[in-house]
Design a protein around this motif. Structure first.
Motif, mmCIF file in Angstrom:
data_model
loop_
_atom_site.group_PDB
_atom_site.id
_atom_site.type_symbol
_atom_site.label_atom_id
_atom_site.label_comp_id
_atom_site.label_asym_id
_atom_site.label_seq_id
_atom_site.Cartn_x
_atom_site.Cartn_y
_atom_site.Cartn_z
ATOM 1 N N ALA A 21 0.833 -1.207 0.000
ATOM 2 C CA ALA A 21 0.000 0.000 0.000
ATOM 3 C C ALA A 21 0.871 1.263 0.000
ATOM 4 O O ALA A 21 0.534 2.253 -0.662
ATOM 5 C CB ALA A 21 -0.931 -0.003 1.207
ATOM 6 N N MET A 22 1.980 1.225 0.719
ATOM 7 C CA MET A 22 2.865 2.389 0.779
ATOM 8 C C MET A 22 3.457 2.690 -0.600
ATOM 9 O O MET A 22 3.441 3.839 -1.060
ATOM 10 C CB MET A 22 3.987 2.149 1.795
ATOM 11 N N LEU A 23 3.975 1.664 -1.263
ATOM 12 C CA LEU A 23 4.570 1.867 -2.587
ATOM 13 C C LEU A 23 3.519 2.336 -3.596
ATOM 14 O O LEU A 23 3.770 3.263 -4.381
ATOM 15 C CB LEU A 23 5.256 0.595 -3.071
ATOM 16 N N ALA A 24 2.350 1.720 -3.574
ATOM 17 C CA ALA A 24 1.278 2.127 -4.500
ATOM 18 C C ALA A 24 0.844 3.560 -4.234
ATOM 19 O O ALA A 24 0.593 4.330 -5.177
ATOM 20 C CB ALA A 24 0.092 1.169 -4.375
ATOM 21 N N ILE A 146 9.866 -3.063 -9.600
ATOM 22 C CA ILE A 146 9.137 -2.234 -10.566
ATOM 23 C C ILE A 146 8.487 -1.046 -9.868
ATOM 24 O O ILE A 146 8.595 0.092 -10.335
ATOM 25 C CB ILE A 146 8.092 -3.073 -11.336
ATOM 26 N N GLN A 147 7.824 -1.278 -8.739
ATOM 27 C CA GLN A 147 7.156 -0.191 -8.026
ATOM 28 C C GLN A 147 8.165 0.868 -7.559
ATOM 29 O O GLN A 147 7.940 2.065 -7.731
ATOM 30 C CB GLN A 147 6.358 -0.725 -6.824
ATOM 31 N N VAL A 148 9.268 0.408 -6.982
ATOM 32 C CA VAL A 148 10.291 1.356 -6.521
ATOM 33 C C VAL A 148 10.891 2.095 -7.707
ATOM 34 O O VAL A 148 11.078 3.318 -7.667
ATOM 35 C CB VAL A 148 11.378 0.635 -5.694
ATOM 36 N N HIS A 149 11.170 1.386 -8.780
ATOM 37 C CA HIS A 149 11.724 2.032 -9.970
ATOM 38 C C HIS A 149 10.758 3.072 -10.534
ATOM 39 O O HIS A 149 11.180 4.164 -10.938
ATOM 40 C CB HIS A 149 12.063 1.007 -11.047
#
Length: 174
Positions: A21-24, A146-149
């Motif tokens: 949830a944090m990354l999104a 992918i999310q962090v990138h």
């Protein structure tokens, strides 16, 4: 003509949430930040280039991010093959930036939003450890990477968007 963008309400990421949830939330915040930087500008203002020889423009950033969303979520995560890009081709690998002079701005924003929607659906409900169906440079790539990138990609380009927006009309902040 003034181009309107949807999804320009930015929601601050939570201070406490699970990692997914944090990354999104941070990714959505950065997506909305780019939309805010483009909000209320004419097509001509969106096409305005930074400084020669750069082809960087706000519209180019929107088109580029549509390509990036498609590449990572549809291409790497889901394994879809794309012989050509949405805006780039073998003849012009920087077509997302180079082709803005006659580009349809409404189409570019709609395509970007559609790619964001597809990306959200691709990642929805998947554990962050999920490995993409295609490799990147011979290596497995997880949804977490992918999310962090994508957060990094938007954050970097939102810095460019800050400077471009200031060049267009003097607006700063946000």
């Amino acid at each position: 003509m003034t181009t309107t963008t949807s999804g320009t309400d930015r929601i601050e990421p939570p201070f406490a949430a699970d990692e997914n949830a944090m990354l999104a939330s941070w990714l959505d915040f950065h997506r909305a930040t780019l939309a805010v930087k483009c909000q209320g500008l004419t097509d001509e203002q969106l096409r305005l280039r930074s400084v020669p020889p750069s082809t960087l423009s706000l519209l180019g950033l929107v088109r580029h991010m549509a390509e990036v969303e498609r590449h990572w979520y549809q291409g790497i995560l889901l394994g879809e093959e794309h012989s050509e890009g949405l805006y780039w081709s073998a003849e012009d690998e920087d077509g997302d930036f180079n082709g803005v002079d006659t580009a349809d701005t409404a189409e570019a924003f709609a395509t970007w939003q559609a790619q964001i929607d597809l990306a959200r659906r691709a990642a929805e409900g998947l554990p962050l450890e999920t490995v993409g169906r295609r490799k990147r440079r011979g290596a497995d790539v997880t949804l977490r990477w992918i999310q962090v990138h994508m957060i990094e990609e938007y954050a970097r380009h939102n810095g460019h968007a800050d400077l471009l927006r200031e060049l267009v009309d003097g607006s700063t902040g946000e």
